[in-house]
Design a protein around this motif. Structure first.
Motif, PDB file in Angstrom:
ATOM      1  N   TYR A  72       5.728  21.616   9.064  1.00 27.69           N
ATOM      2  CA  TYR A  72       5.582  21.082  10.427  1.00 27.69           C
ATOM      3  C   TYR A  72       5.229  19.589  10.398  1.00 27.69           C
ATOM      4  O   TYR A  72       5.833  18.782  11.104  1.00 27.69           O
ATOM      5  CB  TYR A  72       4.517  21.877  11.178  1.00 27.69           C
ATOM      6  N   PHE A  73       4.250  19.225   9.553  1.00 28.54           N
ATOM      7  CA  PHE A  73       3.853  17.821   9.450  1.00 28.54           C
ATOM      8  C   PHE A  73       5.010  16.963   8.943  1.00 28.54           C
ATOM      9  O   PHE A  73       5.220  15.849   9.416  1.00 28.54           O
ATOM     10  CB  PHE A  73       2.652  17.645   8.519  1.00 28.54           C
ATOM     11  N   LYS A  74       5.756  17.481   7.963  1.00 26.72           N
ATOM     12  CA  LYS A  74       6.887  16.720   7.416  1.00 26.72           C
ATOM     13  C   LYS A  74       7.920  16.450   8.501  1.00 26.72           C
ATOM     14  O   LYS A  74       8.445  15.342   8.612  1.00 26.72           O
ATOM     15  CB  LYS A  74       7.512  17.483   6.247  1.00 26.72           C
ATOM     16  N   ILE A  75       8.200  17.446   9.300  1.00 32.23           N
ATOM     17  CA  ILE A  75       9.186  17.267  10.372  1.00 32.23           C
ATOM     18  C   ILE A  75       8.644  16.368  11.477  1.00 32.23           C
ATOM     19  O   ILE A  75       9.335  15.478  11.972  1.00 32.23           O
ATOM     20  CB  ILE A  75       9.624  18.648  10.931  1.00 32.23           C
ATOM     21  N   LYS A  76       7.380  16.574  11.846  1.00 30.36           N
ATOM     22  CA  LYS A  76       6.793  15.796  12.939  1.00 30.36           C
ATOM     23  C   LYS A  76       6.559  14.330  12.562  1.00 30.36           C
ATOM     24  O   LYS A  76       6.847  13.433  13.354  1.00 30.36           O
ATOM     25  CB  LYS A  76       5.470  16.440  13.370  1.00 30.36           C
TER      26      LYS A  76
ATOM     27  N   LYS B 253      -5.262  16.394   3.709  1.00 26.43           N
ATOM     28  CA  LYS B 253      -4.930  14.972   3.549  1.00 26.43           C
ATOM     29  C   LYS B 253      -3.725  14.593   4.400  1.00 26.43           C
ATOM     30  O   LYS B 253      -3.719  13.547   5.056  1.00 26.43           O
ATOM     31  CB  LYS B 253      -4.658  14.665   2.080  1.00 26.43           C
ATOM     32  N   THR B 254      -2.714  15.439   4.418  1.00 25.01           N
ATOM     33  CA  THR B 254      -1.518  15.165   5.211  1.00 25.01           C
ATOM     34  C   THR B 254      -1.852  15.143   6.694  1.00 25.01           C
ATOM     35  O   THR B 254      -1.371  14.291   7.438  1.00 25.01           O
ATOM     36  CB  THR B 254      -0.424  16.205   4.910  1.00 25.01           C
ATOM     37  N   TRP B 255      -2.677  16.063   7.127  1.00 24.51           N
ATOM     38  CA  TRP B 255      -3.086  16.116   8.535  1.00 24.51           C
ATOM     39  C   TRP B 255      -3.849  14.852   8.922  1.00 24.51           C
ATOM     40  O   TRP B 255      -3.599  14.260   9.972  1.00 24.51           O
ATOM     41  CB  TRP B 255      -3.933  17.357   8.765  1.00 24.51           C
ATOM     42  N   LYS B 256      -4.770  14.416   8.063  1.00 26.52           N
ATOM     43  CA  LYS B 256      -5.593  13.245   8.391  1.00 26.52           C
ATOM     44  C   LYS B 256      -4.794  11.941   8.338  1.00 26.52           C
ATOM     45  O   LYS B 256      -4.947  11.082   9.202  1.00 26.52           O
ATOM     46  CB  LYS B 256      -6.791  13.145   7.437  1.00 26.52           C
ATOM     47  N   THR B 257      -3.971  11.777   7.302  1.00 29.45           N
ATOM     48  CA  THR B 257      -3.278  10.500   7.114  1.00 29.45           C
ATOM     49  C   THR B 257      -1.925  10.442   7.818  1.00 29.45           C
ATOM     50  O   THR B 257      -1.403   9.356   8.047  1.00 29.45           O
ATOM     51  CB  THR B 257      -3.037  10.225   5.615  1.00 29.45           C
ATOM     52  N   LYS B 258      -1.365  11.605   8.092  1.00 31.72           N
ATOM     53  CA  LYS B 258      -0.017  11.710   8.671  1.00 31.72           C
ATOM     54  C   LYS B 258       1.037  11.081   7.762  1.00 31.72           C
ATOM     55  O   LYS B 258       2.136  10.747   8.199  1.00 31.72           O
ATOM     56  CB  LYS B 258       0.033  11.108  10.067  1.00 31.72           C
ATOM     57  N   ASP B 259       0.708  10.915   6.484  1.00 29.43           N
ATOM     58  CA  ASP B 259       1.637  10.359   5.497  1.00 29.43           C
ATOM     59  C   ASP B 259       2.349  11.505   4.797  1.00 29.43           C
ATOM     60  O   ASP B 259       1.745  12.247   4.026  1.00 29.43           O
ATOM     61  CB  ASP B 259       0.887   9.503   4.478  1.00 29.43           C
ATOM     62  N   VAL B 260       3.626  11.654   5.087  1.00 22.58           N
ATOM     63  CA  VAL B 260       4.422  12.736   4.491  1.00 22.58           C
ATOM     64  C   VAL B 260       5.496  12.177   3.560  1.00 22.58           C
ATOM     65  O   VAL B 260       6.377  12.924   3.121  1.00 22.58           O
ATOM     66  CB  VAL B 260       5.072  13.613   5.586  1.00 22.58           C
ATOM     67  N   SER B 261       5.412  10.897   3.246  1.00 24.85           N
ATOM     68  CA  SER B 261       6.459  10.246   2.461  1.00 24.85           C
ATOM     69  C   SER B 261       6.621  10.860   1.075  1.00 24.85           C
ATOM     70  O   SER B 261       7.721  10.841   0.526  1.00 24.85           O
ATOM     71  CB  SER B 261       6.188   8.748   2.349  1.00 24.85           C
ATOM     72  N   SER B 262       5.576  11.389   0.507  1.00 29.69           N
ATOM     73  CA  SER B 262       5.673  11.951  -0.842  1.00 29.69           C
ATOM     74  C   SER B 262       6.022  13.444  -0.838  1.00 29.69           C
ATOM     75  O   SER B 262       6.137  14.058  -1.900  1.00 29.69           O
ATOM     76  CB  SER B 262       4.369  11.729  -1.606  1.00 29.69           C
ATOM     77  N   LEU B 263       6.191  14.017   0.342  1.00 24.20           N
ATOM     78  CA  LEU B 263       6.525  15.443   0.431  1.00 24.20           C
ATOM     79  C   LEU B 263       8.032  15.627   0.581  1.00 24.20           C
ATOM     80  O   LEU B 263       8.668  14.953   1.390  1.00 24.20           O
ATOM     81  CB  LEU B 263       5.817  16.081   1.625  1.00 24.20           C
ATOM     82  N   SER B 264       8.580  16.533  -0.179  1.00 27.66           N
ATOM     83  CA  SER B 264      10.011  16.831  -0.134  1.00 27.66           C
ATOM     84  C   SER B 264      10.239  18.030   0.787  1.00 27.66           C
ATOM     85  O   SER B 264       9.718  19.119   0.527  1.00 27.66           O
ATOM     86  CB  SER B 264      10.501  17.153  -1.544  1.00 27.66           C
ATOM     87  N   LEU B 265      11.019  17.830   1.847  1.00 27.78           N
ATOM     88  CA  LEU B 265      11.296  18.920   2.783  1.00 27.78           C
ATOM     89  C   LEU B 265      12.023  20.089   2.104  1.00 27.78           C
ATOM     90  O   LEU B 265      11.634  21.240   2.307  1.00 27.78           O
ATOM     91  CB  LEU B 265      12.062  18.421   4.005  1.00 27.78           C
ATOM     92  N   PRO B 266      13.046  19.840   1.277  1.00 29.44           N
ATOM     93  CA  PRO B 266      13.687  20.985   0.613  1.00 29.44           C
ATOM     94  C   PRO B 266      12.701  21.786  -0.263  1.00 29.44           C
ATOM     95  O   PRO B 266      12.731  23.011  -0.274  1.00 29.44           O
ATOM     96  CB  PRO B 266      14.792  20.346  -0.234  1.00 29.44           C
ATOM     97  N   MET B 267      11.818  21.087  -0.985  1.00 31.41           N
ATOM     98  CA  MET B 267      10.831  21.784  -1.804  1.00 31.41           C
ATOM     99  C   MET B 267       9.894  22.604  -0.927  1.00 31.41           C
ATOM    100  O   MET B 267       9.594  23.765  -1.247  1.00 31.41           O
ATOM    101  CB  MET B 267      10.022  20.772  -2.631  1.00 31.41           C
ATOM    102  N   LEU B 268       9.439  22.029   0.166  1.00 30.95           N
ATOM    103  CA  LEU B 268       8.531  22.749   1.058  1.00 30.95           C
ATOM    104  C   LEU B 268       9.203  23.986   1.644  1.00 30.95           C
ATOM    105  O   LEU B 268       8.578  25.050   1.741  1.00 30.95           O
ATOM    106  CB  LEU B 268       8.058  21.830   2.191  1.00 30.95           C
TER     107      LEU B 268
END
Length: 84
Positions: free
Chosen positions: A75-79, A22-37
């Motif tokens: 990677y997606f979160k950063i990109k 889903k993240t790859w297709k939508t490129k929506d990372v707003s709900s993902l926490s980088l520290p958690m990842l």
């Protein structure tokens, strides 16, 4: 016992893949926490090392795939992230 480990490995690893897709297709990372990842990624690396030390094929299998999946989310979160 290793069969139970493989069943658990397949289920937990498969449960993670829809989020990656889903993240790859939508490129929506707003709900993902980088520290958690990042914490999750480091934890999975630890489990993989533990799996090798225990010589557990199910742990090695599951954590290898999960490392790839979690790395992709980082990677997606950063990109794609606007406010990392």
């Amino acid at each position: 016992m290793e069969i139970i480990g493989f069943v658990a490995a397949v289920l937990t690893t498969a449960a993670f893949l829809p989020q990656v897709y889903k993240t790859w297709k939508t490129k929506d990372v707003s709900s993902l926490s980088l520290p958690m990842l990042l914490m999750f990624f480091v934890g999975i690396v630890g489990w993989l090392v533990y799996g090798f030390l225990k010589q557990s094929p199910s742990m090695i299998f599951a954590n290898t795939i999960t490392i790839v999946s979690s790395f992709l989310l980082v990677y997606f979160k950063i990109k794609y992230g606007k406010n990392n």
